[in-house]
Design a protein around this motif. Structure first.
Motif, PDB file in Angstrom:
ATOM      1  N   PRO B 179      -9.120  -8.556  -9.364  1.00 13.42           N
ATOM      2  CA  PRO B 179      -7.934  -9.090  -8.667  1.00 13.42           C
ATOM      3  C   PRO B 179      -6.690  -8.232  -8.886  1.00 13.42           C
ATOM      4  CG  PRO B 179      -9.108 -10.867  -9.770  1.00 13.42           C
ATOM      5  CD  PRO B 179      -9.784  -9.586 -10.182  1.00 13.42           C
ATOM      6  N   CYS B 180      -6.535  -7.720 -10.113  1.00  6.96           N
ATOM      7  CA  CYS B 180      -5.375  -6.872 -10.407  1.00  6.96           C
ATOM      8  C   CYS B 180      -5.437  -5.583  -9.582  1.00  6.96           C
ATOM      9  CB  CYS B 180      -5.325  -6.575 -11.907  1.00  6.96           C
ATOM     10  SG  CYS B 180      -3.969  -5.490 -12.389  1.00  6.96           S
ATOM     11  N   LEU B 181      -6.617  -4.987  -9.504  1.00  9.66           N
ATOM     12  CA  LEU B 181      -6.773  -3.761  -8.708  1.00  9.66           C
ATOM     13  C   LEU B 181      -6.502  -4.060  -7.230  1.00  9.66           C
ATOM     14  CD1 LEU B 181      -9.972  -2.187 -10.320  1.00  9.66           C
ATOM     15  CD2 LEU B 181      -7.644  -1.247 -10.416  1.00  9.66           C
ATOM     16  N   ASN B 182      -7.043  -5.179  -6.740  1.00 12.18           N
ATOM     17  CA  ASN B 182      -6.789  -5.557  -5.340  1.00 12.18           C
ATOM     18  C   ASN B 182      -5.289  -5.619  -5.071  1.00 12.18           C
ATOM     19  OD1 ASN B 182      -9.491  -5.800  -4.641  1.00 12.18           O
ATOM     20  ND2 ASN B 182      -9.597  -7.934  -5.310  1.00 12.18           N
ATOM     21  N   LYS B 183      -4.581  -6.258  -6.015  1.00 13.11           N
ATOM     22  CA  LYS B 183      -3.137  -6.441  -5.840  1.00 13.11           C
ATOM     23  C   LYS B 183      -2.407  -5.115  -5.915  1.00 13.11           C
ATOM     24  CE  LYS B 183      -2.416 -10.767  -7.719  1.00 13.11           C
ATOM     25  NZ  LYS B 183      -2.133 -11.428  -8.986  1.00 13.11           N
ATOM     26  N   LEU B 184      -2.763  -4.327  -6.932  1.00 12.18           N
ATOM     27  CA  LEU B 184      -2.097  -3.020  -7.113  1.00 12.18           C
ATOM     28  C   LEU B 184      -2.226  -2.172  -5.848  1.00 12.18           C
ATOM     29  CD1 LEU B 184      -3.206  -1.827 -10.670  1.00 12.18           C
ATOM     30  CD2 LEU B 184      -0.863  -2.108  -9.868  1.00 12.18           C
ATOM     31  N   VAL B 185      -3.408  -2.188  -5.297  1.00 15.07           N
ATOM     32  CA  VAL B 185      -3.690  -1.316  -4.163  1.00 15.07           C
ATOM     33  C   VAL B 185      -3.062  -1.852  -2.878  1.00 15.07           C
ATOM     34  CG1 VAL B 185      -5.550  -0.433  -2.717  1.00 15.07           C
ATOM     35  CG2 VAL B 185      -5.733  -0.295  -5.185  1.00 15.07           C
ATOM     36  N   SER B 186      -3.183  -3.184  -2.661  1.00 15.28           N
ATOM     37  CA  SER B 186      -2.634  -3.719  -1.411  1.00 15.28           C
ATOM     38  C   SER B 186      -1.115  -3.810  -1.478  1.00 15.28           C
ATOM     39  CB  SER B 186      -3.256  -5.067  -1.075  1.00 15.28           C
ATOM     40  OG  SER B 186      -2.902  -5.987  -2.079  1.00 15.28           O
ATOM     41  N   ALA B 187      -0.579  -4.056  -2.690  1.00 14.39           N
ATOM     42  CA  ALA B 187       0.876  -4.139  -2.835  1.00 14.39           C
ATOM     43  C   ALA B 187       1.519  -2.838  -2.394  1.00 14.39           C
ATOM     44  CB  ALA B 187       1.251  -4.451  -4.284  1.00 14.39           C
ATOM     45  N   VAL B 188       0.896  -1.747  -2.813  1.00 14.56           N
ATOM     46  CA  VAL B 188       1.453  -0.449  -2.452  1.00 14.56           C
ATOM     47  C   VAL B 188       1.316  -0.228  -0.946  1.00 14.56           C
ATOM     48  CG1 VAL B 188       1.229   2.033  -2.782  1.00 14.56           C
ATOM     49  CG2 VAL B 188       0.997   0.499  -4.713  1.00 14.56           C
ATOM     50  N   ALA B 189       0.181  -0.692  -0.390  1.00 12.00           N
ATOM     51  CA  ALA B 189      -0.028  -0.518   1.042  1.00 12.00           C
ATOM     52  C   ALA B 189       1.043  -1.258   1.828  1.00 12.00           C
ATOM     53  CB  ALA B 189      -1.416  -1.022   1.428  1.00 12.00           C
ATOM     54  N   VAL B 190       1.351  -2.509   1.395  1.00 12.52           N
ATOM     55  CA  VAL B 190       2.367  -3.300   2.079  1.00 12.52           C
ATOM     56  C   VAL B 190       3.716  -2.594   1.954  1.00 12.52           C
ATOM     57  CG1 VAL B 190       3.670  -5.451   1.990  1.00 12.52           C
ATOM     58  CG2 VAL B 190       1.181  -5.492   1.776  1.00 12.52           C
ATOM     59  N   HIS B 191       3.975  -2.149   0.735  1.00 12.21           N
ATOM     60  CA  HIS B 191       5.226  -1.465   0.465  1.00 12.21           C
ATOM     61  C   HIS B 191       5.360  -0.243   1.370  1.00 12.21           C
ATOM     62  CE1 HIS B 191       8.517   0.269  -1.800  1.00 12.21           C
ATOM     63  NE2 HIS B 191       7.851   1.397  -1.854  1.00 12.21           N
ATOM     64  N   TYR B 192       4.263   0.450   1.531  1.00 13.40           N
ATOM     65  CA  TYR B 192       4.258   1.654   2.375  1.00 13.40           C
ATOM     66  C   TYR B 192       4.527   1.307   3.827  1.00 13.40           C
ATOM     67  CZ  TYR B 192       3.204   6.106   0.322  1.00 13.40           C
ATOM     68  OH  TYR B 192       3.305   7.319  -0.286  1.00 13.40           O
ATOM     69  N   GLY B 193       3.902   0.198   4.258  1.00 17.28           N
ATOM     70  CA  GLY B 193       4.047  -0.217   5.647  1.00 17.28           C
ATOM     71  C   GLY B 193       5.456  -0.619   5.985  1.00 17.28           C
ATOM     72  N   SER B 194       6.206  -1.129   5.005  1.00 11.84           N
ATOM     73  CA  SER B 194       7.521  -1.700   5.325  1.00 11.84           C
ATOM     74  C   SER B 194       8.603  -0.641   5.422  1.00 11.84           C
ATOM     75  CB  SER B 194       7.898  -2.733   4.274  1.00 11.84           C
ATOM     76  OG  SER B 194       8.007  -2.079   3.031  1.00 11.84           O
TER      77      SER B 194
END
Lengths: 279, 194
Positions: B179-194
Motif C-alpha cells: 500500500p505504501c508503494l502504491n501511494k508513493l508511486v500514484s501520489a507522484v503521478a497525481v502531483h505530476y499531472g497537476s
C-alpha cells in the motif's frame, strides 16, 4: 541527491573512462565496450585489493607496473562458473549435438572466453564418454595468460566437487565423476588425458579476428560482460568462424534476439540456447 | 522527484513476503519492480511461476540486455548477479558476494548509481546482512528507502542490518509495504499531472 555527491560520481565515471582508454592505448586491451556496470564493480574490488583509493591511482599503477596489469587482467577475466553449469545444456548437447558430430571426420571446437576451464573439462568429459574426443580438437581461448595457466593446470577446489558431481549426473554422465580427477589435500587435478586435444591460447574477442573454421562454438556467459555494440561485433565474428550447419551455444540467460545474426540460425533447443547456423 | 524503479531484496522467508508484496501492488502499478531473492545455485526453476500466481504484474526472469519495462516484476535469475545499465538488464557471473549470487548489494548499488534519487529500495525478511550496503547507497543518492519492520519480519537479521546502516524513510510491517508503494508511486503521478 547533493550536488557534491553527484560531482564525485561523475569524477568516478570519467576516471573509469580514462583508465580503459589508457589501457587500450598503452597495452592494446580493449575494455571500452564492456558493460560499464559490471566492469566498474570489478575495478573497485580490484583497486581495494591493491590498497588504492582512487581509480586514477589504479590507472597509473596498471600502466606502469606489468605485474599489476596481469592482476587486473586476471581479475576481470575470472568468471566464477562451474563444471556442467546448467546441466540441461549438456544433456541437450549429448542428445542433439553429439549425433551431428558423429557425421564429421574431424571436429573443430572453439570455447571462446574459457576463463579457468570448467567448461573445457566438462565438454572434454562429455566427448570422451560419447567416444568422440579422439577426433575433436578444442580451442580454448581467453584474454589473460594467467587465467589460461589455471585452465591448463586443471586444478579445482575439492569442495566444489559435490555440486559438480551432481551437475555431471544431471547432465547425463553415467560414470563415477571421481574417475576423472585425483584428489590431493583440498584440491583435485583433472586427468591430463582430458587436455590431450585441447589448445589453450590467448585471444581477445574485442580486438582479435577469426582464426579458424569451427563445427562448434561455445561462448557462454562471456558476452554478458559486453555492451550491445561489442556484442553485435562478437556475434559477427563468431558467425563468420562457424561452418555452415555448425552449432553455437550461449548461456541460458543470453539470447540471439536483437542481434544482427538472429535470423541466420535455427534453434536446436530454445531453452538451452543451442543454435545451428543455417544461412 | 518521480521515482522510476523499485528494487526489492530478501532471503529467508522471502517467498511468503514476496507473495504478500506482489499481491498488494495495484494492477496499474507503473514502475518496474526488480527482485533479488536469495536462492540456491542448483535448485530448479519454478520460483518465477510461483510468484506470478500471486501478482497482478507479470513476473519474469530477465535475459541479458532485455529492456527494463514499467509495470512488470522481474526476478533475478539463479546463479547470476543482476545489474542494470542504460535501461537494460545486464547479468554477471562474478564471484558470489557474501556467499550470495544473485546479491542484493550488487543490484542495489548499481541501481543507486544508475537511477540516483529515482530509485526506491525495499528490504524484506532475511537471515543475513546482504542489502544493507546497497540500501545505504540508494539512500545516500537521495532515493527512497523502505524496510520491513524487523519486530514482525519472519527473519529479522536482514531488516535489522539494513536499519543499522540507513535511517529508512519507512519501517513498516509487511502488509503495509505494498500500500505504501502504491501511494508513493500514484501520489507522484497525481502531483505530476497537476
Amino acid at each position: 541527491m547533493s550536488t557534491v555527491q553527484r560531482a564525485v560520481d561523475k569524477v568516478e565515471d570519467i576516471e573509469i573512462g580514462l583508465l580503459l582508454e589508457g589501457l587500450y592505448r598503452v597495452h592494446g586491451f580493449d575494455f571500452r565496450d564492456y558493460s560499464r556496470a559490471s566492469i566498474k564493480r570489478r575495478i573497485y574490488e580490484l583497486l581495494r585489493a591493491e590498497k588504492l583509493d582512487t581509480v586514477s591511482a589504479f590507472q597509473s599503477k596498471i600502466l606502469h607496473d606489468n605485474a599489476c596489469l596481469e592482476r587486473f587482467l586476471l581479475g576481470v577475466s575470472v568468471h566464477a562458473t562451474s563444471m556442467f553449469r546448467d546441466p540441461s545444456f549438456y544433456l541437450t548437447f549429448r542428445k542433439r549435438v553429439v549425433p551431428l558430430l558423429r557425421t564429421y571426420p574431424t571436429v573443430q571446437i572453439w570455447i571462446a572466453g574459457c576463463s579457468t576451464g570448467e567448461e573445457v573439462y566438462s565438454l572434454a568429459i562429455l566427448l570422451e564418454e560419447e567416444r568422440l574426443y579422439g577426433k575433436c580438437r578444442i580451442y580454448a581461448t581467453d584474454i589473460s595468460q594467467a587465467v589460461l595457466r589455471r585452465a591448463r593446470d586443471g586444478i579445482f577446489p575439492l569442495a566444489a566437487m559435490r555440486d559438480y558431481t551432481s551437475n555431471y549426473h544431471q547432465a547425463g554422465g553415467a560414470h563415477e565423476f571421481s574417475d576423472y580427477y585425483t584428489a590431493q589435500y583440498d584440491h583435485v587435478i583433472f586427468s591430463s588425458a582430458l587436455r590431450k586435444n585441447v589448445v589453450f591460447s590467448e585471444h581477445n574477442l574485442a580486438t582479435d579476428g577469426s582464426f579458424n573454421e569451427f563445427q562448434v562454438i561455445l561462448c557462454r556467459n562471456v558476452m554478458i560482460y559486453f555492451n550491445k555494440d561489442l556484442q553485435a561485433r562478437v556475434h559477427n565474428l563468431l558467425y563468420d568462424s562457424l561452418s555452415m550447419f555448425g552449432v553455437f551455444g550461449l548461456g541460458n540467460k543470453e539470447s540471439l534476439k536483437f542481434t544482427p545474426r538472429e535470423t541466420l540460425y535455427e534453434h536446436l533447443n530454445e531453452k538451452d540456447k543451442l543454435y545451428r547456423k543455417v544461412a | 522527484m518521480a521515482s522510476e524503479i523499485v528494487v526489492v531484496g530478501t532471503s529467508t522467508g522471502g517467498l511468503k513476503a514476496l507473495q504478500t508484496l506482489l499481491s498488494g501492488l495495484t494492477a496499474d502499478f507503473r514502475l518496474p519492480v526488480v527482485i533479488v531473492q536469495h536462492r540456491g545455485s542448483t535448485s530448479e526453476n519454478g520460483l518465477c511461476e510461483f510468484l506470478a500466481q500471486s501478482s497482478r504484474l507479470p513476473v519474469t526472469e530477465p535475459e541479458d540486455k532485455e529492456p527494463v519495462m514499467s509495470g512488470r516484476a522481474y526476478l533475478a535469475p539463479r546463479d547470476y548477479h543482476l545489474l542494470i545499465e542504460n535501461g537494460s538488464f545486464a547479468l554477471s557471473v562474478d564471484p558470489a558476494v557474501a556467499y550470495a549470487r544473485p546479491s542484493i548489494d550488487v543490484l542495489f548499488e548499481c541501481v543507486a548509481d544508475e537511477y540516483g534519487e529515482k530509485a526506491i529500495g525495499v528490504i524484506l525478511t532475511g537471515a543475513n546482512n546482504d542489502g544493507a550496503r546497497g540500501l545505504a547507497k540508494i539512500s545516500s543518492q537521495g532515493g527512497v528507502t523502505l524496510v520491513e519492520n524487523p519486530e514482525t519480519a519472519a527473519s529479522h537479521e536482514m531488516p535489522r542490518a539494513a536499519l543499522a546502516q540507513t535511517r529508512a524513510d519507512w519501517v513498516l510491517p509487511l502488509e503495509e509495504i505494498a500500500p505504501c508503494l502504491n501511494k508513493l508511486v500514484s501520489a507522484v503521478a497525481v502531483h505530476y499531472g497537476s
